[in-house]
Scaffold this motif. Structure first.
Motif, short mmCIF file in Angstrom:
data_model
loop_
_atom_site.label_atom_id
_atom_site.label_comp_id
_atom_site.label_asym_id
_atom_site.label_seq_id
_atom_site.Cartn_x
_atom_site.Cartn_y
_atom_site.Cartn_z
N GLU A 30 38.60 67.32 5.98
CA GLU A 30 37.21 67.69 6.21
C GLU A 30 36.59 66.73 7.20
O GLU A 30 37.11 65.64 7.42
CB GLU A 30 36.43 67.72 4.90
CG GLU A 30 36.42 66.44 4.12
CD GLU A 30 35.80 66.61 2.76
OE1 GLU A 30 34.84 67.37 2.62
OE2 GLU A 30 36.29 65.97 1.83
N ASP A 31 35.48 67.15 7.79
CA ASP A 31 34.78 66.34 8.77
C ASP A 31 33.96 65.29 8.02
O ASP A 31 32.95 65.60 7.41
CB ASP A 31 33.89 67.23 9.63
CG ASP A 31 33.16 66.47 10.72
OD1 ASP A 31 33.21 65.22 10.73
OD2 ASP A 31 32.53 67.12 11.55
N ARG A 66 41.48 73.97 8.92
CA ARG A 66 41.24 73.00 9.99
C ARG A 66 41.62 71.60 9.53
O ARG A 66 41.56 71.27 8.35
CB ARG A 66 39.75 72.98 10.36
CG ARG A 66 39.28 74.22 11.05
CD ARG A 66 37.78 74.16 11.30
NE ARG A 66 37.29 75.46 11.68
CZ ARG A 66 36.99 76.43 10.83
NH1 ARG A 66 37.13 76.26 9.55
NH2 ARG A 66 36.55 77.60 11.27
N GLU A 118 38.46 68.81 16.11
CA GLU A 118 38.69 69.81 15.08
C GLU A 118 39.90 70.64 15.49
O GLU A 118 39.90 71.24 16.57
CB GLU A 118 37.45 70.70 14.94
CG GLU A 118 37.59 71.72 13.83
CD GLU A 118 36.31 72.52 13.66
OE1 GLU A 118 35.27 71.96 13.29
OE2 GLU A 118 36.37 73.74 13.93
N ILE A 119 40.92 70.65 14.63
CA ILE A 119 42.18 71.29 14.96
C ILE A 119 42.36 72.51 14.05
O ILE A 119 42.44 72.36 12.83
CB ILE A 119 43.36 70.31 14.77
CG1 ILE A 119 43.11 69.07 15.64
CG2 ILE A 119 44.68 70.98 15.08
CD1 ILE A 119 43.83 67.85 15.18
N ASN A 120 42.40 73.70 14.64
CA ASN A 120 42.66 74.90 13.85
C ASN A 120 44.14 74.97 13.53
O ASN A 120 44.98 74.71 14.37
CB ASN A 120 42.24 76.16 14.63
CG ASN A 120 40.75 76.23 14.81
OD1 ASN A 120 39.99 75.90 13.93
ND2 ASN A 120 40.33 76.67 15.98
N TYR A 170 40.91 67.39 10.90
CA TYR A 170 39.95 66.63 11.69
C TYR A 170 40.53 65.27 12.06
O TYR A 170 41.25 64.65 11.27
CB TYR A 170 38.65 66.44 10.92
CG TYR A 170 38.00 67.75 10.57
CD1 TYR A 170 37.10 68.35 11.44
CD2 TYR A 170 38.31 68.42 9.39
CE1 TYR A 170 36.52 69.58 11.14
CE2 TYR A 170 37.74 69.64 9.09
CZ TYR A 170 36.84 70.22 9.96
OH TYR A 170 36.28 71.42 9.67
N CYS A 211 30.12 64.88 8.56
CA CYS A 211 29.26 65.80 7.81
C CYS A 211 29.25 65.48 6.32
O CYS A 211 28.22 65.54 5.67
CB CYS A 211 29.73 67.24 8.01
SG CYS A 211 29.53 67.82 9.70
N THR A 271 34.83 63.62 17.00
CA THR A 271 35.72 64.29 16.05
C THR A 271 36.41 65.46 16.74
O THR A 271 35.77 66.32 17.33
CB THR A 271 34.94 64.82 14.82
OG1 THR A 271 34.33 63.70 14.17
CG2 THR A 271 35.86 65.52 13.85
N LEU A 284 45.02 62.40 10.04
CA LEU A 284 44.15 63.58 10.07
C LEU A 284 43.48 63.73 8.71
O LEU A 284 44.04 63.35 7.69
CB LEU A 284 44.96 64.83 10.40
CG LEU A 284 45.71 64.79 11.73
CD1 LEU A 284 46.63 66.00 11.85
CD2 LEU A 284 44.73 64.75 12.88
N CYS A 285 42.29 64.31 8.71
CA CYS A 285 41.53 64.54 7.47
C CYS A 285 41.38 66.04 7.23
O CYS A 285 41.46 66.84 8.15
CB CYS A 285 40.15 63.91 7.57
SG CYS A 285 40.20 62.12 7.79
#
Length: 91
Positions: free
Chosen positions: A70-71, A21, A88-90, A23, A74, A86, A67-68
């Motif tokens: 990790e989130d 993923r 979240e891109i698979n 983020y 969190c 946020t 893009l990162c």
């Protein structure tokens, strides 16, 4: 606008390294513009389309999307400075 990189190759490399993923954090106002356009857009692209966005005083990445892996909401257990929304891109 066509990306500078072949995304299939980038995603293939990321998957081989165990990433599943990506983020993207944004403000509520700017996130609504992404939804309205149906894509993640750079700040200049949002401006060119006449869509609303939050003004960031110290942002030099006007033509890029960052893009990162990790989130960060969190990870750091505090609000992300890029915004509370946020994506979240698979991959």
């Amino acid at each position: 606008m066509k990306p500078d990189l072949d995304l299939d190759i980038v995603f293939s490399i990321l998957k081989k390294r165990g990433f599943r993923r990506l983020y993207f954090a944004s403000s509520v106002e700017t996130s609504l513009s992404h939804f309205k356009s149906g894509a993640l857009l750079s700040k200049n692209a949002i401006k060119a389309k006449g869509l609303p966005q939050t003004i960031h005083l110290a942002n030099s990445l006007l033509d890029d999307i960052t893009l990162c892996f990790e989130d960060n909401h969190c990870r750091f257990l505090k609000p992300n400075p890029a915004g509370p929304v946020t994506f979240e891109i698979n991959i």
